[in-house]
Design an enzyme around this catalytic site. Structure first.
Site, PDB file in Angstrom:
ATOM      1  N   GLY A  45       0.770  -1.249   0.000  1.00  0.00           N
ATOM      2  CA  GLY A  45       0.000   0.000   0.000  1.00  0.00           C
ATOM      3  C   GLY A  45       0.793   1.286   0.000  1.00  0.00           C
ATOM      4  O   GLY A  45       0.221   2.360   0.186  1.00  0.00           O
ATOM      5  N   GLU A  75       2.229  -9.779  -2.156  1.00  0.00           N
ATOM      6  CA  GLU A  75       2.930 -10.546  -3.198  1.00  0.00           C
ATOM      7  C   GLU A  75       4.206 -11.198  -2.666  1.00  0.00           C
ATOM      8  O   GLU A  75       5.002 -11.747  -3.428  1.00  0.00           O
ATOM      9  CB  GLU A  75       3.207  -9.652  -4.402  1.00  0.00           C
TER      10      GLU A  75
END
Ligand SMILES: [Zn+2]
Length: 224
Positions: A45, A75
């Site tokens: 983010g 990820e």
């Protein structure tokens, strides 16, 4: 390298990826192996172009956060798959470089050998199948190809590169995007001509030890 230096390098590489237009918004992630079962990685983010060393988090090989205030990137499981399959790997970078992504959307064959420096450094640039970003599927789709390649394009989702250190993983990302841009421009202007077989043979001879040629070699030459 000390933890402080590694943190500084991750931030520096985030800035370079951002400045070279290989990531946008909060895209991409960077990780480095740090000691026994520890990795320093970028948080989710946040723009990787503006990271401070304290923004980084430490996680273990199950993806669990060990230290840091921010959340571990979703990820990271894809990075962990690369570290698991290639234990010599010290750093992993995932970015969303534009030309690399465009080629996979167009379905252009990226394994065609056109640039000597790509053959010498990364052999070829294969494409891993599409997976939902941030899902466990992302780790599964790279598993086969990452055994043999240090750089992969991800269908519609940028690319991933490995390295013996952060700088090597970064250089591979930069080289991959330069090659993708070159290939795209070739397709725009005409039909790219692959390196002739004898030139390719010479490059492979100085690049890859005999008997370890990863597939696909010889490269598939598409007829159209
Ligand atoms: Zn991504």
């Amino acid at each position: 390298m000390t933890e402080t230096l590694l943190r500084n390098w991750i931030c520096e590489i985030g800035r370079r990826l951002y400045q070279r237009d290989m990531i946008a918004a909060a895209d991409g992630n960077i990780s480095v192996r740090f000691g026994e079962d520890r990795f320093i990685c970028t948080p989710s983010g946040m723009s990787k172009g503006f990271l401070r060393p304290d923004d980084l988090v430490i996680a273990d090989s199950t993806g669990r956060k060990i230290a840091g205030e921010k959340k571990v990137t979703s990820e990271f499981f894809t990075h962990l798959k690369a570290y698991e399959i290639r234990p010599e790997t010290q750093a992993v970078i995932h970015a969303h470089p534009t030309y690399a992504t465009v080629l996979t959307i167009l379905g252009i064959d990226t394994t065609i050998p056109i640039l000597p420096e790509v053959v010498m450094n990364m052999v070829a640039l294969p494409v891993a199948a599409y997976a939902t970003p941030g899902s466990l599927e992302g780790a599964e789709v790279i598993a086969t190809l990452i055994k043999d390649y240090d750089a992969l394009l991800l269908e519609r989702h940028g690319a991933i590169t490995l390295g013996a250190d952060l700088q090597e993983a970064y250089m591979r990302m930069e080289r991959l995007e330069h090659a993708a841009k070159t290939l795209y421009l070739c397709h725009l202007a005409g039909k790219p001509k692959p390196l002739p077989p004898d030139a390719l043979e010479k490059l492979m001879a100085v690049t890859v030890p005999e008997g370890t040629l990863p597939p696909p070699y010889p490269f598939p030459q598409k007829e159209d």
